[in-house]
Design an enzyme around this catalytic site. Sequence first.
Site, PDB file in Angstrom:
ATOM      1  N   TYR A  19      43.199  58.747  40.632  1.00 46.46           N
ATOM      2  CA  TYR A  19      42.929  57.643  39.700  1.00 46.46           C
ATOM      3  C   TYR A  19      41.452  57.554  39.334  1.00 46.46           C
ATOM      4  O   TYR A  19      40.904  56.462  39.235  1.00 46.46           O
ATOM      5  CB  TYR A  19      43.350  56.293  40.322  1.00 46.46           C
ATOM      6  CG  TYR A  19      44.763  56.230  40.809  1.00 46.46           C
ATOM      7  CD1 TYR A  19      45.835  56.422  39.943  1.00 46.46           C
ATOM      8  CD2 TYR A  19      45.039  55.950  42.148  1.00 46.46           C
ATOM      9  CE1 TYR A  19      47.150  56.344  40.397  1.00 46.46           C
ATOM     10  CE2 TYR A  19      46.340  55.866  42.614  1.00 46.46           C
ATOM     11  CZ  TYR A  19      47.398  56.066  41.722  1.00 46.46           C
ATOM     12  OH  TYR A  19      48.678  55.972  42.185  1.00 46.46           O
ATOM     13  N   TYR A 147      55.900  48.878  39.877  1.00 46.97           N
ATOM     14  CA  TYR A 147      55.324  50.194  40.179  1.00 46.97           C
ATOM     15  C   TYR A 147      56.232  50.889  41.198  1.00 46.97           C
ATOM     16  O   TYR A 147      56.576  50.299  42.225  1.00 46.97           O
ATOM     17  CB  TYR A 147      53.912  50.063  40.748  1.00 46.97           C
ATOM     18  CG  TYR A 147      53.360  51.390  41.211  1.00 46.97           C
ATOM     19  CD1 TYR A 147      52.799  52.290  40.302  1.00 46.97           C
ATOM     20  CD2 TYR A 147      53.439  51.775  42.547  1.00 46.97           C
ATOM     21  CE1 TYR A 147      52.333  53.525  40.719  1.00 46.97           C
ATOM     22  CE2 TYR A 147      52.974  53.006  42.969  1.00 46.97           C
ATOM     23  CZ  TYR A 147      52.416  53.890  42.051  1.00 46.97           C
ATOM     24  OH  TYR A 147      51.965  55.105  42.466  1.00 46.97           O
ATOM     25  N   ASP A 241      62.804  48.548  46.354  1.00 47.14           N
ATOM     26  CA  ASP A 241      61.658  49.390  46.711  1.00 47.14           C
ATOM     27  C   ASP A 241      60.748  48.567  47.618  1.00 47.14           C
ATOM     28  O   ASP A 241      59.944  47.768  47.150  1.00 47.14           O
ATOM     29  CB  ASP A 241      60.943  49.844  45.437  1.00 47.14           C
ATOM     30  CG  ASP A 241      59.774  50.772  45.728  1.00 47.14           C
ATOM     31  OD1 ASP A 241      59.407  50.910  46.920  1.00 47.14           O
ATOM     32  OD2 ASP A 241      59.215  51.341  44.769  1.00 47.14           O
ATOM     33  N   LYS A 270      54.621  53.841  53.057  1.00 49.09           N
ATOM     34  CA  LYS A 270      53.385  53.130  53.416  1.00 49.09           C
ATOM     35  C   LYS A 270      53.309  52.763  54.905  1.00 49.09           C
ATOM     36  O   LYS A 270      53.015  53.629  55.707  1.00 49.09           O
ATOM     37  CB  LYS A 270      53.226  51.910  52.503  1.00 49.09           C
ATOM     38  CG  LYS A 270      53.108  52.335  51.028  1.00 49.09           C
ATOM     39  CD  LYS A 270      51.987  51.680  50.286  1.00 49.09           C
ATOM     40  CE  LYS A 270      51.585  52.472  49.069  1.00 49.09           C
ATOM     41  NZ  LYS A 270      52.389  52.180  47.867  1.00 49.09           N
TER      42      LYS A 270
HETATM   43  C1  PLP Z   1      52.887  53.116  46.819  1.00 50.26           C
HETATM   44  C2  PLP Z   1      54.217  52.826  46.259  1.00 50.26           C
HETATM   45  C3  PLP Z   1      55.066  53.850  45.852  1.00 50.26           C
HETATM   46  C4  PLP Z   1      54.664  55.321  45.880  1.00 50.26           C
HETATM   47  O1  PLP Z   1      54.383  55.753  47.154  1.00 50.26           O
HETATM   48  P1  PLP Z   1      53.512  57.113  47.351  1.00 50.26           P
HETATM   49  O2  PLP Z   1      53.571  57.344  48.815  1.00 50.26           O
HETATM   50  O3  PLP Z   1      52.138  56.783  46.853  1.00 50.26           O
HETATM   51  O4  PLP Z   1      54.166  58.163  46.549  1.00 50.26           O
HETATM   52  C5  PLP Z   1      56.315  53.507  45.367  1.00 50.26           C
HETATM   53  N1  PLP Z   1      56.708  52.234  45.298  1.00 50.26           N
HETATM   54  C6  PLP Z   1      55.915  51.210  45.693  1.00 50.26           C
HETATM   55  C7  PLP Z   1      56.418  49.813  45.611  1.00 50.26           C
HETATM   56  C8  PLP Z   1      54.638  51.467  46.172  1.00 50.26           C
HETATM   57  O5  PLP Z   1      53.845  50.458  46.520  1.00 50.26           O
END
Ligand code: PLP
Length: 421
Positions: A19, A147, A241, A270
């Site tokens: 980024y 996202y 998600d 994460k």
């Molecule tokens: C960070 C994130 C992703 C992507 O995860 P990466 O490990 O960076 O590919 C997908 N969905 C959400 C909600 C996120 O915060």
Amino acid sequence: MSARPQWYDSGLEHIWLPYTQMKTMRPPLAAVRTYGSRIVLADGRELIDGVGSWWTACHGYNHPHIAQAVRHQLSHMPHVMLGGLVHEPALKLAHRLCDLLPPSLTRVFFSDSGSVAVEVAMKMALQYHLNAGRTGRTKFVAFRGGYHGDTLGTMAVCDPEEGMHAMFSGILNEHFIVDLPRDDDTASRFDAFIAQHAHEIAAILVEPLVQGAGGMLFHDEHCLLRIREAATRNHVLLIADEIFTGFGRTGPMFACDVCDVVPDIVTLGKGLSGGTLPLAATVANSEIFAGFWSDDPGQALMHGPTFMGNALACAAANASLDLFESEPRLIQSAEAGKTMAHMLGHALTAPGVVDVRVRGCIGVVELERIEDLNGLKQAFVDEGVFVRPFRNIVYLTPALNIAQDDLEKLCTSIVAVLKRR
Ligand SMILES: *Cc1c(COP(=O)(O)O)cnc(C)c1O
């Protein structure tokens, strides 16, 4: 400031950073060591970390229990492929994740990044319908402000701006990006939309309660319940998600727990490995899994990341789950939230601040706009804290167990820097 380490300049000529406009970027900080909520720089400075390395370090850095588990695993078996082989760390973790999630969620597919976990969820949803002979369900519904990752498939379900839909028009698949059903008005439009398009929709994707990278935008339980109801009514799958919201970030272990919304698929990442190693998971309910259960090899899920279920990463994740059991992490998350609500509240009188909001261990100060993002980042470093504002947002997502002094310093630094603007 002492000289930069010898690897710095020579390596910076060759690395491509995330980024980042590489031409105009300020020199990145050289990190050499971490502990707790601290990042030690090559020149000896020590920063209090307010970000948790993109929200992964839920127990702080270098937690001895995770480090010990990874060392132990490293000495036995760092990695074997999951094709034809299984191992204790992966199976144990799959079992433990299913124990933590609602009982209908019973199958865990491991991968190595959140974006891939979301890609896998999307693929599962699409093929679930195909395997049942329902063609035409090729679209996803996702939300403005959302996202879900940076790969081409996930970019197409991000907020159009976040996913750069304009720049990549004609390249990204076209899905339905709609407003969250926040109130009666948007809810009735949402319900009508889903009913009208159900025959083309494979699944709805939502970040429950908090849209993270899209701007730390909050919505409430009712909104989430409405989405679940619309999905159920129209036989559309719901993918939650929880890559950002999972593992205590919004308060409970998973955001969906607050209102007993049970998704059909959950994505995790994460915080999953306690901030130590790359690991993500896609967890499906038994009905979806049953949709792939067949004598026909063509109905299998054709996906398999090379480092799937990496034993070191799974050992780290198991150790991280131990810590959620043995230490009062969710209580600490709530306590940190209280401190942030109280202390960041003082930022409301700073020029240009339009909102301060806190949910779980997420503290957000929203400004009208931030003119000089790089300057603001530098001002935080000068205060001895690592805070990464983006767009018009200054936020804290510290370790859930951050020391009270460190958290207070993060909050007072934010208030002080914003008042000086
Ligand atoms: C960070 C994130 C992703 C992507 O995860 P990466 O490990 O960076 O590919 C997908 N969905 C959400 C909600 C996120 O915060």
